[in-house]
Design an enzyme around this catalytic site. Sequence first.
Site, PDB file in Angstrom:
ATOM      1  N   THR A 116       0.857  -1.180   0.000  1.00 24.49           N
ATOM      2  CA  THR A 116       0.000   0.000   0.000  1.00 24.49           C
ATOM      3  C   THR A 116       0.895   1.233   0.000  1.00 24.49           C
ATOM      4  O   THR A 116       2.101   1.139   0.224  1.00 24.49           O
ATOM      5  CB  THR A 116      -0.905   0.021   1.236  1.00 24.49           C
ATOM      6  OG1 THR A 116      -0.082   0.150   2.412  1.00 24.49           O
ATOM      7  CG2 THR A 116      -1.717  -1.260   1.340  1.00 24.49           C
ATOM      8  N   LYS A 157      -5.904  11.956  -3.061  1.00 27.33           N
ATOM      9  CA  LYS A 157      -5.820  11.076  -4.221  1.00 27.33           C
ATOM     10  C   LYS A 157      -5.652  11.920  -5.466  1.00 27.33           C
ATOM     11  O   LYS A 157      -6.545  12.656  -5.863  1.00 27.33           O
ATOM     12  CB  LYS A 157      -7.067  10.212  -4.328  1.00 27.33           C
ATOM     13  CG  LYS A 157      -6.834   8.923  -5.086  1.00 27.33           C
ATOM     14  CD  LYS A 157      -7.952   7.940  -4.824  1.00 27.33           C
ATOM     15  CE  LYS A 157      -7.563   6.546  -5.280  1.00 27.33           C
ATOM     16  NZ  LYS A 157      -8.644   5.581  -5.049  1.00 27.33           N
TER      17      LYS A 157
END
Length: 577
Positions: free
Chosen positions: A216, A470
């Site tokens: 991740t 993001k």
Amino acid sequence: MVFGFGGKKPSPVKAAPPVGAGTSSGTQAPLYGLMQDFPLTVDKILEHARVNHGFREIVTRTVEGPIIRQTYAEIYDRAKQCSSALLEDGMKMGDRIATLAWNTGRHMETWYGAMCIGGVLHTVNPRLFPEQIAWIINHAEDTHLFFDTTFLPIVEAIHSKCPTVRRYVLLTDEAHMPKETSIPNLVAYETYIAGKSRDVVWGDFDERTACGLCYTSGTTGDPKGVLYSHRSNVLHALMALQKDGLALGAGDVVLPVVPMFHANAWGITFCGPLTGASIIMPGAKMDGASIFELLDTEKVTFSAAVPTVWLMLLQHLEANSLSLPHLGRVVIGGSAVPERILRAFEENYQVEVVHAWGMTEMSPMGSLGSMTPEIVAKGRDEVVRYKLKQGRPPFGVQMKIVDDNGADVARDGKTSGHLVVRGWAVANGYFKGVGGNILDKDGFFDTGDVANICPLGFMQITDRAKDVIKSGGEWISSIDIENIAVGHPAVANAAAIGLAHPKWDERPLLIIELKPGENASREEILTFLDGKIAKWWMPDDVAFVEKIPLGATGKINKLQLRDTFKGYILPTIQAAG
């Protein structure tokens, strides 16, 4: 000579367990089916492609420039040679083999070459900051690193900090090797596999054997490793190929713009050979003109990428009055698809858009926005409204919304809660036990997203539980930016939040609280960050406030900051992703 772990032939079919024997409790034992025990290992995927689709092409725009054409049969043979080279080089079952590479045929050969003999293919995201890359390689204890020439400067900068890596393989030929380098034990890929035996045993191990490793992005603390199994990868590919999923077949030509280091290229590197679809590998060129060239010249029928790629392509199409006569379907994921992009491709270019959502922990497919007859019957505007949601889970993913106490909430499309999932390709823990137990009592994994699910099964994410930014389909850690910013001698506190951006979905705004009596400019803060974080993580702007608001527990109140800066206009556009 036959290479392999023990050089064993595949195990014979196991006999079914005895039937009808009673148990100590007096209950009847189950009746077992009389079917073959056929392990779900990824070597069978490429073997299937070689036997049944051996003539179909894998076309690569190489990092060196030229476009090369291979077949599945050739990829298979060269992957076997890669396996032999790894075994001769001392690779053992379970060793982690890292790649720092674009989507190419050589990268695909390395995948199968390592995985099919029990190695764990560890895809490293080159967009991370070099120190993060070194940390991930060390945590994984990678023994080999295969990398493209693009990333030679990164590897030269970090190799001395990666003591477990004993072999570096540059994914090129001798003609493109560097004349001088500090990297030890470096060899050209073509030299590494040249003349190696193709007589190597693939498979012959338990389907639960580790197959791939992907970390991740470390948005909350250090990155965490997701360890895929052969079983999970095969089942994920089968799940992805459902009609309401990727829906690929042997007649498709697939362009995976989503990188192979981005959650397994969403499974396409397995789905392509499983169906016999041709694959067009874009290499390092991701701009609109380069993507259009491949779509057009190779007659691509299916593609997948994050929204920023489609925005660049759309701008190129519109600026040059181009069309997409061959492309029939695209999957857009990584971040929310803007309505303008969706409508433009569907209404102006007749390309079906499927909005998808997933996570590294889900291999990564979690939901897809294929429409149902009930929605189509309601008209175009209703279809668009549902397409902008994150979609429905395919068979193989169980999904629900729970409240803070873990109780199920109504599937009414209005009530939001924590999105939790489970399935045959969902992680049940992180590599080396990082993070401890990550499942609830019923085996569900908390995605960290806040969402709702409507009566038709469509999920929509309404917020993110984690304060992550993001940008261009990639995660930016607000915590990392903040921790570095507070190292500036004039800074008392710092907060990074994501603001909406027309191209990148979100870009960072850095909010600074100065120490009493201190002064600092926007340029001074950005200069301080330069070199300490990845360039595409750099905030688009810096705002100064008298006091950063804190919550009841002393944590930064980002909800209040987002409200305060809701109408803030970012002055610059960074080349994110």
